[in-house]
Design an enzyme around this catalytic site. Structure first.
Site, PDB file in Angstrom:
ATOM      1  N   ASP A 209     -28.553  27.670  -4.294  1.00  0.00           N
ATOM      2  CA  ASP A 209     -29.889  27.674  -4.880  1.00  0.00           C
ATOM      3  C   ASP A 209     -29.879  26.991  -6.255  1.00  0.00           C
ATOM      4  O   ASP A 209     -28.978  27.230  -7.067  1.00  0.00           O
ATOM      5  CB  ASP A 209     -30.338  29.134  -5.028  1.00  0.00           C
ATOM      6  CG  ASP A 209     -31.803  29.255  -5.405  1.00  0.00           C
ATOM      7  OD1 ASP A 209     -32.651  28.786  -4.628  1.00  0.00           O
ATOM      8  OD2 ASP A 209     -32.098  29.818  -6.473  1.00  0.00           O
ATOM      9  N   GLU A 265      -9.592  26.256   0.763  1.00  0.00           N
ATOM     10  CA  GLU A 265      -8.472  27.163   1.076  1.00  0.00           C
ATOM     11  C   GLU A 265      -8.611  27.750   2.474  1.00  0.00           C
ATOM     12  O   GLU A 265      -7.671  28.310   3.006  1.00  0.00           O
ATOM     13  CB  GLU A 265      -8.464  28.348   0.102  1.00  0.00           C
ATOM     14  CG  GLU A 265      -7.967  28.029  -1.280  1.00  0.00           C
ATOM     15  CD  GLU A 265      -8.281  29.187  -2.236  1.00  0.00           C
ATOM     16  OE1 GLU A 265      -8.572  30.313  -1.768  1.00  0.00           O
ATOM     17  OE2 GLU A 265      -8.253  28.934  -3.450  1.00  0.00           O
TER      18      GLU A 265
HETATM   19  C1  GLC Z   1     -35.080  27.783  -5.284  1.00  0.00           C
HETATM   20  C2  GLC Z   1     -35.600  28.550  -4.103  1.00  0.00           C
HETATM   21  C3  GLC Z   1     -36.928  29.128  -4.476  1.00  0.00           C
HETATM   22  C4  GLC Z   1     -36.741  30.079  -5.637  1.00  0.00           C
HETATM   23  C5  GLC Z   1     -36.062  29.377  -6.795  1.00  0.00           C
HETATM   24  C6  GLC Z   1     -35.538  30.362  -7.786  1.00  0.00           C
HETATM   25  O1  GLC Z   1     -35.884  26.701  -5.595  1.00  0.00           O
HETATM   26  O2  GLC Z   1     -35.636  27.723  -2.985  1.00  0.00           O
HETATM   27  O3  GLC Z   1     -37.512  29.788  -3.391  1.00  0.00           O
HETATM   28  O4  GLC Z   1     -37.970  30.568  -6.060  1.00  0.00           O
HETATM   29  O5  GLC Z   1     -34.939  28.637  -6.371  1.00  0.00           O
HETATM   30  O6  GLC Z   1     -34.425  31.032  -7.281  1.00  0.00           O
END
Ligand code: GLC
Ligand code: MG
Length: 563
Positions: A209, A265
């Site tokens: 993310d 790993e």
């Molecule tokens: C990314 C995710 C989104 C979230 C953001 C904060 O963009 O896809 O859904 O709100 O990160 O974590």
């Protein structure tokens, strides 16, 4: 190609677990629900699933606010359920990618709770990005960074009795999502341990993310917000715009080198896909250097929209830059953060007025089907978002009180419309939840207009979007030319037609064509006369009286041909 290279050409299906399938009828999708639908996914023909977060979370941002990276939110299941999901998916040759959220934790995370018991300057607070406020009273945030979900990017740290400390913590997203301090070695160790925890349980990799966000420019300089704030903040800035001091900093690459060593790993090696909003394909390819991430989302293609020149430009730049680092590109048209592409591509769609603009839904779906078929023929791997295989449109008329996107709440209902693509998907029937569960409950209401769009309604129905996806995915698997191998553009297509040839290691070839015109075009028979897949019925192989042949391609249609 060795099996360890599966990710180089995989079709990955994104599951947004709260909205996929609900086993216990509480209105929220869950892991047992997902397990019960694995046969559907195997039959659809996907190679892997990426599942958005299901960790323990207050769900202020749909689970992207993680309170504990190693436990499951009780509303979504248990660790046993996840173990069963891994086993059952693997039994069907489906790989599993989980979602790791390393830019921020939830404010419910143990670390943040521990920090709140101490004064800024403590080792506990050093796990987060904390700075002294400006001005005599320190009541002005340390810099002018804004939250992507609106308002300041900083919140004042107050003691239990409410008194101000003069120090602020950074949150690029919601105030309940404090940004983590990646200068702190303890943070590195914690995330490496988390990766190992899940790798040891047998998952095949992670989607990362906000992977372009973790490191912030030293000194946290003010940022000049002269362009469209929102666009710039989401990283969707254009190439000439200034480089945000909180995105795409060179230091992030060291983190991914560290993570790659961990992934390597394992046997088979585990893989990564970055969520990487960067200004251009050159910056994107840097994340795919051989000792970093295997893949990243290539949002330039998603942003190209329904525009031949932009699509071609994105494809060329992406393919060329990935070739430089020896990595496969990825293609994606929809996910849980953007307007579903059947709506986004519709004539009349206006991003700034997305809830109210009048659109031609029918042509939107027609274009979406064409864009998808064309993208599935591109070299590299492809990401699909749950429900796009049903041709679902964005739900634009959700009642305001049911909306949960934190950006909606923080902007007073002027932004933050991501709930519209997160409505639980219809499985069968006409009941209010369309088979999402056995009852009627659903955390976001499904529209009455979805009658006829369910899986049960489309399965086996010629011409349905679901059958189009199934056919295309089957053909993609069967054709050695489709997958990772080379592509070349074909010369002299008509205006607003894109045509390319893919060639397999065995010399076989597939030609993919997309006609972006709202009228019929002719393509030469030398490009192929055997139709593998077409996104609409409007395709005909025509032989004229004088013996010449051509292929007539209807409006807004894509197709694959073999000789
Ligand atoms: C990314 C995710 C989104 C979230 C953001 C904060 O963009 O896809 O859904 O709100 O990160 O974590
Ligand atoms: Mg449930």
């Amino acid at each position: 190609m060795s099996d360890n290279d599966w990710w180089r050409h995989a079709v990955v299906y994104q599951v947004y677990p709260r909205s996929f399938a609900d086993s216990d009828g509480d209105g929220m999708g869950d892991i047992p629900g997902l397990v019960s639908r694995l046969d559907y996914l195997a039959d659809l023909g996907v190679d892997a699933i990426w599942i958005s977060p299901f960790y323990t979370s207050p769900l202020n941002d749909g689970g992207y606010d993680v309170a504990d990276y190693r436990s499951i939110d009780p509303r979504l299941g248990t660790l046993d359920d996840v173990d069963r999901m891994i086993t059952e998916a693997h039994a069907r040759n489906i790989r599993i990618l989980m979602d790791v959220v390393p830019n921020h934790t939830s404010s419910e995370h143990r670390w943040f709770k521990e920090a709140l018991l101490t004064e800024p300057g403590s080792p506990e607070w050093d796990r987060y990005v904390v700075r002294e406020g400006r001005g005599e009273d320190k009541e002005t945030p340390p810099n002018n960074w804004r939250s992507i979900f609106h308002g300041s990017g900083w919140s004042h740290i107050r003691r239990a009795d409410g008194s101000p400390t003069g120090y602020w913590y950074l949150h690029l997203f919601d105030p309940t999502q404090p940004d983590v301090n990646w200068d702190n070695p303890e943070v590195h160790q914690e995330f490496v341990d988390t990766l190992r925890f899940w790798f040891d349980r047998g998952i095949d990799g992670f989607r990362i993310d906000v992977s372009h966000g973790l490191v912030k420019e030293a000194g946290l300089p003010d940022f000049d917000y002269t362009l469209e704030d929102a666009e710039k903040l989401q990283g969707m800035f254009d190439e000439d715009s200034a480089h945000a001091p909180f995105w795409d900093q060179d230091g992030v690459h060291d983190i991914y080198r560290e993570w790659r060593r961990v992934a390597d790993e394992y046997d088979p090696p585990r893989v990564f896909c970055g969520e990487t909003w960067v200004p251009n394909p050159v910056r994107l390819a840097r994340y795919q250097r051989p000792d970093e991430l295997h893949t990243s989302f290539n949002f330039s293609y998603l942003q190209a929209g329904w525009d031949a020149a932009e699509m071609r430009r994105s494809i060329d730049e992406t393919v060329a830059n990935h070739a430089l680092v020896g990595a496969p590109p990825t293609w994606v048209l929809s996910n849980h953060d953007v307007v579903r592409h059947a709506t986004r591509m519709a004539p009349g769609f206006d991003h700034a007025a997305q809830l109210t603009c009048a659109i031609d839904e029918e042509r939107g779906l027609r274009r979406a089907r064409a864009a998808t078929v064309f993208a599935m023929a591109l070299p590299g791997s492809m990401y699909l978002y749950q429900g796009e295989e049903l041709g679902l449109p964005e739900v634009r008329d959700l009642p305001a009180e049911s909306r949960q996107d934190p950006a909606w709440l923080r902007s007073g209902g002027t932004d933050g419309t991501r709930d519209g693509c997160r409505v639980p998907i219809p499985w069968s029937g006409t009941s209010p939840s369309y088979g999402f569960n056995a009852g009627d409950a659903s955390w976001l209401p499904q529209p009455a207009t979805w009658t006829g769009l369910s899986v049960a309604d489309q399965l086996g129905v010629t011409g349905s979007t679901l059958e189009l996806y199934r056919t295309a995915l089957r053909a993609r698997r069967a054709e050695p030319a489709l997958g990772e191998g080379p592509m070349e553009w074909l010369d002299d297509p008509e205006a607003d037609v894109l045509a390319l040839r893919r060639t397999g290691p065995d010399g076989s070839s597939v030609v993919a064509v997309v006609n972006l015109n709202n009228s019929i075009v002719r393509i030469p028979a030398v490009w192929g006369t055997t139709l593998l897949v077409a996104s609409s019925d409007d395709v005909a192989i025509v032989s004229t009286d004088d013996g010449t042949q051509f292929v007539a391609v209807g409006p807004e249609t894509a197709l694959w041909l073999t000789p």
